[in-house]
Design a protein around this motif. Sequence first.
Motif, PDB file in Angstrom:
ATOM      1  N   LEU A  63       6.006  -2.190   4.502  1.00  0.00           N
ATOM      2  CA  LEU A  63       6.770  -2.094   4.000  1.00  0.00           C
ATOM      3  C   LEU A  63       7.325  -0.577   3.620  1.00  0.00           C
ATOM      4  CD1 LEU A  63       6.496  -5.616   1.740  1.00  0.00           C
ATOM      5  CD2 LEU A  63       8.807  -4.748   3.562  1.00  0.00           C
ATOM      6  N   ASP A  64       8.145   0.001   2.677  1.00  0.00           N
ATOM      7  CA  ASP A  64       9.439   0.944   2.787  1.00  0.00           C
ATOM      8  C   ASP A  64       8.305   1.202   1.170  1.00  0.00           C
ATOM      9  OD1 ASP A  64       9.400   4.403   1.450  1.00  0.00           O
ATOM     10  OD2 ASP A  64      10.979   3.386   2.401  1.00  0.00           O
ATOM     11  N   TRP A  65       7.064   1.434   0.466  1.00  0.00           N
ATOM     12  CA  TRP A  65       6.141   1.221  -0.655  1.00  0.00           C
ATOM     13  C   TRP A  65       6.413   2.775  -2.158  1.00  0.00           C
ATOM     14  CZ3 TRP A  65       4.809  -1.674  -3.820  1.00  0.00           C
ATOM     15  CH2 TRP A  65       5.002  -3.631  -3.083  1.00  0.00           C
ATOM     16  N   ALA A  66       6.741   3.924  -0.910  1.00  0.00           N
ATOM     17  CA  ALA A  66       7.052   4.677  -2.016  1.00  0.00           C
ATOM     18  C   ALA A  66       8.370   4.036  -2.444  1.00  0.00           C
ATOM     19  CB  ALA A  66       7.830   5.719  -0.545  1.00  0.00           C
ATOM     20  N   ALA A  67       9.679   4.122  -1.605  1.00  0.00           N
ATOM     21  CA  ALA A  67      11.305   3.855  -2.314  1.00  0.00           C
ATOM     22  C   ALA A  67      10.707   2.506  -3.430  1.00  0.00           C
ATOM     23  CB  ALA A  67      11.768   3.614  -0.637  1.00  0.00           C
ATOM     24  N   ILE A  68       9.709   1.238  -2.737  1.00  0.00           N
ATOM     25  CA  ILE A  68       9.446   0.620  -3.238  1.00  0.00           C
ATOM     26  C   ILE A  68       9.085   1.001  -5.265  1.00  0.00           C
ATOM     27  CG2 ILE A  68       8.681  -1.776  -4.622  1.00  0.00           C
ATOM     28  CD1 ILE A  68       8.402  -1.915  -1.221  1.00  0.00           C
ATOM     29  N   SER A  97      -9.991  -2.106   2.158  1.00  0.00           N
ATOM     30  CA  SER A  97      -9.725  -1.725   0.828  1.00  0.00           C
ATOM     31  C   SER A  97      -9.943   0.297   0.609  1.00  0.00           C
ATOM     32  CB  SER A  97     -10.107  -1.895  -0.217  1.00  0.00           C
ATOM     33  OG  SER A  97     -10.741  -3.350   0.333  1.00  0.00           O
ATOM     34  N   VAL A  98     -10.461   0.558   1.147  1.00  0.00           N
ATOM     35  CA  VAL A  98     -10.547   2.012   1.190  1.00  0.00           C
ATOM     36  C   VAL A  98      -9.576   2.556   1.660  1.00  0.00           C
ATOM     37  CG1 VAL A  98     -11.543   4.378   1.294  1.00  0.00           C
ATOM     38  CG2 VAL A  98     -12.884   2.391   0.926  1.00  0.00           C
ATOM     39  N   GLN A  99      -9.063   2.619   2.889  1.00  0.00           N
ATOM     40  CA  GLN A  99      -7.545   2.636   3.828  1.00  0.00           C
ATOM     41  C   GLN A  99      -6.664   1.979   2.513  1.00  0.00           C
ATOM     42  OE1 GLN A  99      -7.166   1.291   6.972  1.00  0.00           O
ATOM     43  NE2 GLN A  99      -6.024   2.408   7.627  1.00  0.00           N
ATOM     44  N   ALA A 100      -6.491   1.095   2.173  1.00  0.00           N
ATOM     45  CA  ALA A 100      -5.162   1.022   1.336  1.00  0.00           C
ATOM     46  C   ALA A 100      -5.132   1.984  -0.054  1.00  0.00           C
ATOM     47  CB  ALA A 100      -5.389  -0.253   1.832  1.00  0.00           C
ATOM     48  N   MET A 101      -6.239   1.782  -0.754  1.00  0.00           N
ATOM     49  CA  MET A 101      -6.015   2.978  -1.670  1.00  0.00           C
ATOM     50  C   MET A 101      -5.925   4.256  -1.439  1.00  0.00           C
ATOM     51  SD  MET A 101      -9.142   1.369  -4.483  1.00  0.00           S
ATOM     52  CE  MET A 101     -10.394   1.334  -3.181  1.00  0.00           C
ATOM     53  N   ASN A 102      -6.474   4.918  -0.313  1.00  0.00           N
ATOM     54  CA  ASN A 102      -6.294   6.145  -0.037  1.00  0.00           C
ATOM     55  C   ASN A 102      -4.506   5.904   0.225  1.00  0.00           C
ATOM     56  OD1 ASN A 102      -8.697   7.231  -0.036  1.00  0.00           O
ATOM     57  ND2 ASN A 102      -9.508   6.866   2.270  1.00  0.00           N
ATOM     58  N   ILE A 107       1.497   7.937  -1.566  1.00  0.00           N
ATOM     59  CA  ILE A 107       2.751   7.343  -1.892  1.00  0.00           C
ATOM     60  C   ILE A 107       2.788   8.262  -3.040  1.00  0.00           C
ATOM     61  CG2 ILE A 107       3.386   5.774  -2.708  1.00  0.00           C
ATOM     62  CD1 ILE A 107       2.149   4.199   0.009  1.00  0.00           C
ATOM     63  N   ALA A 108       1.606   7.708  -3.814  1.00  0.00           N
ATOM     64  CA  ALA A 108       1.586   8.559  -5.514  1.00  0.00           C
ATOM     65  C   ALA A 108       2.062   9.856  -5.845  1.00  0.00           C
ATOM     66  CB  ALA A 108       0.218   7.514  -6.647  1.00  0.00           C
ATOM     67  N   ALA A 109       1.064  10.565  -4.407  1.00  0.00           N
ATOM     68  CA  ALA A 109       1.183  11.185  -4.862  1.00  0.00           C
ATOM     69  C   ALA A 109       2.643  12.268  -4.074  1.00  0.00           C
ATOM     70  CB  ALA A 109      -0.290  12.405  -4.230  1.00  0.00           C
TER      71      ALA A 109
END
Length: 111
Positions: A63-68, A97-102, A107-109
Motif C-alpha cells: 500500500l502507499d503508506w506515505a500517502a496514507i 521486523s527490522v526490514q519493516a522498521m527501516n 517513509i517518515a523521513a
Amino acid sequence: SATSEEMRDLVAKLPASLGINWDQQNSLSLERDVFPGGYHKLPKNRIENVQIKAEGLFGAKKLDWAAIIQALLADGYKGLFALETHHGQGEQNYRMSVQAMNELARIAASL
C-alpha cells in the motif's frame, strides 16, 4: 474484518467513546480500494489506531503508506501506528521486523 462502509455504519451506532482500529490489510479481501476510497468513507475522528502490516510495506499487497500517513496527519490523526510482521518465528520474524522498521523510517523521513 469489514469494508469501510460497514465500519462507518457500525461505528455510527456505537457510543462516541469507541473508536476504530483501522487495519487496511484485513479489509483488502473485502474491498479493493482500501485507500483512498475506503479511507474516505471512514469517520476520521473515530480512528484511534492504525495497523501497519509488513506485507503492506512491500510485496504483493503493498500500500502507499506515505500517502496514507500524510492523509491521516492532514485529517488530524493523533493515534498510534502499530507494526505487525507475522513472518515466521525467531530470526525470520526479527529480520522482517527490522526490514519493516527501516521502511517505515524511510517513509517518515520522506514526509
